[in-house]
Design an enzyme around this catalytic site. Structure first.
Site, mmCIF file in Angstrom:
data_model
loop_
_atom_site.group_PDB
_atom_site.id
_atom_site.type_symbol
_atom_site.label_atom_id
_atom_site.label_comp_id
_atom_site.label_asym_id
_atom_site.label_seq_id
_atom_site.Cartn_x
_atom_site.Cartn_y
_atom_site.Cartn_z
ATOM 1 N N THR A 1 2.144 -6.478 13.620
ATOM 2 C CA THR A 1 1.252 -6.343 14.866
ATOM 3 C C THR A 1 1.275 -8.101 15.105
ATOM 4 O OG1 THR A 1 -0.852 -6.851 13.726
ATOM 5 C CG2 THR A 1 0.016 -4.659 14.431
ATOM 6 N N ASP B 1 3.780 -2.309 5.367
ATOM 7 C CA ASP B 1 2.953 -2.357 6.609
ATOM 8 C C ASP B 1 2.261 -3.607 6.493
ATOM 9 O OD1 ASP B 1 1.887 -1.791 8.972
ATOM 10 O OD2 ASP B 1 0.383 -0.439 8.104
ATOM 11 N N LYS C 1 4.705 2.780 14.735
ATOM 12 C CA LYS C 1 5.511 1.918 13.641
ATOM 13 C C LYS C 1 5.581 2.514 12.252
ATOM 14 C CE LYS C 1 3.371 -1.811 14.130
ATOM 15 N NZ LYS C 1 2.291 -1.460 15.374
ATOM 16 N N THR C 2 4.564 3.085 11.800
ATOM 17 C CA THR C 2 4.641 3.836 10.523
ATOM 18 C C THR C 2 5.330 5.116 10.789
ATOM 19 O OG1 THR C 2 2.381 2.893 10.107
ATOM 20 C CG2 THR C 2 3.264 4.905 8.869
ATOM 21 N N ARG D 1 -2.005 6.830 19.597
ATOM 22 C CA ARG D 1 -3.426 7.080 18.553
ATOM 23 C C ARG D 1 -4.495 7.105 19.360
ATOM 24 N NH1 ARG D 1 -3.236 2.415 14.403
ATOM 25 N NH2 ARG D 1 -1.704 3.873 13.080
#
Length: 361
Positions: A175, A126, A81-82, A234
């Protein structure tokens, strides 16, 4: 930079809630993640539906010469997302300002950021679901009318000063999309739902990361890491770095399939992508509580962790893997959990049988 702290005794010490397979960013990972982030939408691997939709939104805005609609990116941690927020700014040739929901406690915190935006800038928030209510209410007006009302003074003498801000694009990441209030969610023109990656997509991510980091790993080694990475880039990149460490110290520097398997065994990552904490949760559930049902707080005490760690780090993957079920009476082990631990559920076990586990596949 390594993610974990090593005690003089040689024991690995992690921050609370950090595990090798936690999808949240861990200590010391920010610089590495930044180096691995794609710069353009064409370089971004996975999420084909979101990529296509976002490409249309950005291209249409460029042709019309206006700022794109506000974008909400929703999905589990570690899926990009980032990275997508930074790509949006890059595709628009715009500057990006980055903050987080917990940092915006007061309306003044948000007003200070908004007042410094230039036309066409991207503001990335975020964990936007954790923004404080006063800041959220100010954000409504900023998103719709590109202005904010700044209150000066207190009590009867307080005055509201309207402050015009240039058109900008807000990119919010969450999230927990269900935790967003309706008025905030409705103000986003585009919502992208991020999905877990397939092993084939993770192999592409690993190939790119290995090239950037200069890691010599063969195709079979990449496939093995991808298979154990819980569908999360990740985690795949983190395991790749740990495999590199093992290969450099205990092998010839080349991460072949046997080397990868040996490295992941050292780091307690099994064939199904479960780590030490996952297995401890399952073992406590089946050995101490006969398969459940048991409350998450009790289960957390049994494994010596915080309830939030068990609930947010372990449970999502165990449920997806079909080994654990959440029921109104508590957590219950499925037949697959007993099977994975090499155990046979007794006749009086409280857990779900093997046929029930298919509901969670």
């Amino acid at each position: 930079m390594h993610d974990d702290m090593i005690e003089p005794s040689g024991e690995v010490r992690r921050a609370p809630g950090e595990t090798p397979l936690s999808a949240t960013a861990q200590t010391g990972e920010r610089e590495v993640e930044t180096a691995l982030r794609p710069r353009r939408l064409a370089e971004f691997v996975g999420q084909p539906r979101v990529r296509e939709q976002l490409e249309l939104v950005l291209e249409s805005a460029r042709k019309r010469g206006v700022a794109p609609d506000h974008v909400l990116l929703s999905g589990p941690p570690g899926l990009g997302k980032t990275s997508l927020a930074m790509i949006i700014a890059s595709e628009l040739n715009a500057a990006i300002r980055i903050t987080s929901g917990p940092a915006l406690e007061k309306a003044g915190d948000l007003a200070a950021i908004l007042s410094n935006l230039a036309e066409g800038d991207v503001l990335f928030i975020d964990e936007i679901h954790r923004i404080a209510r006063p800041a959220e209410e100010m954000l409504y007006l900023a998103m719709e009318d590109f202005r904010v009302d700044v209150v000066v003074g207190k009590g009867p003498g307080a005055t509201s000063i309207p402050l015009e801000i240039p058109p900008f694009t807000l990119v919010g990441a969450t999230t927990r999309s269900g935790a967003l209030t309706g008025p905030l969610r409705d103000r986003f023109g585009f919502t992208g739902q991020m999905e877990f990656y397939s092993p084939a997509e993770l192999e592409q991510v690993l190939r790119r990361s290995a090239s950037i980091l200069g890691i010599d790993i063969d195709a079979e080694g990449r496939a093995e890491i991808a298979r154990r990475s819980r569908g999360t880039p990740r985690i795949a990149n983190r395991l790749l770095r740990r495999v590199r460490d093992y290969a450099e110290v205990r092998a010839d520097g080349v991460a072949t399939l046997p080397v990868v398997r040996a490295a992941l065994e050292v780091y307690d990552v099994d064939e199904l992508g479960l780590d030490r904490l996952d297995r401890e949760v399952l073992e406590a559930l089946v050995r101490s509580f006969n398969g459940g049902p048991v409350g998450v707080s009790t289960l957390a005490v049994a494994v010596g962790e915080e309830p939030s760690t068990v609930e947010e780090v372990c449970e999502p993957y165990l449920v997806r893997a079909g080994m654990l079920a959440r029921t109104p009476r508590g957590r219950v082990a499925t037949g697959l959990a007993w099977e994975h631990l090499g155990l046979r559920p007794p006749d009086d076990a409280g857990g779900l049988d093997s046929t029930s586990s298919s509901l969670f596949d």
